[in-house]
Motif scaffolding. Structure first.
Motif: not given
Length: 157
Positions: A76-84, A91-94, A136-137
């Motif tokens: 599950t990801l926030t829409n802000s992941v797509a925005e940024a 990228v590190a968060l993903v 974000g890692n």
């Protein structure tokens, strides 16, 4: 026939969830995650907030995993992941979330139950082992994992 209809309905619901101005970026995020997931089946959910984050320049994600059938995970990801998307921290968060997901592939062989209990250290080590050193890692939230754990994570691809 009922199972096929259910799959089609589920797929349509997921596509509708991704629809809108962020569609292409969401598809890119999902493609990146799948490209590093070592064959683990990934499902994605998108939300305005996750764990209270997602607005005001923040991004967040969660992942659940199941080792049955070769591995499965829902991220599950926030829409802000797509925005940024393409910002190194995002990228590190993903990558960190895929680190959670890949646990399902290596559980028992590499990821012991004790190691799985410290899942944030594992996901952080895995993201670092994949070369994602941006904020974000997970390191800033959970601390730096040991060099031994980072090396061990490299054997789970």
């Amino acid at each position: 026939m009922a199972a096929a209809t259910a799959v089609e309905a589920s797929h349509a619901a997921e596509e509708a969830e991704k629809a809108g101005p962020l569609y292409d970026r969401r598809v890119a995020v999902e493609a990146f995650a799948r490209s590093i997931a070592g064959g683990v089946l990934l499902e994605f959910d998108w939300a305005p907030t996750v764990n209270g984050l997602g607005g005001d320049g923040t991004s967040a994600g969660t992942a659940t995993w199941d080792a049955q059938g070769g591995g499965f995970s829902t991220i599950t990801l926030t829409n802000s992941v797509a925005e940024a998307w393409n910002h190194p921290n995002v990228v590190a968060l993903v990558a960190h979330q895929v680190g959670h997901a890949i646990t399902s592939k290596c559980y028992g062989d590499i990821v012991t139950p004790e190691l799985a209990a410290d899942d944030e250290a594992w996901a952080t080590a895995w993201a670092i082992g994949m070369g994602h050193t941006a904020d974000g890692n997970g390191e800033s939230n959970y601390g730096r994992p040991s060099d031994e754990l980072i090396e061990l994570s490299k054997s789970c691809r």
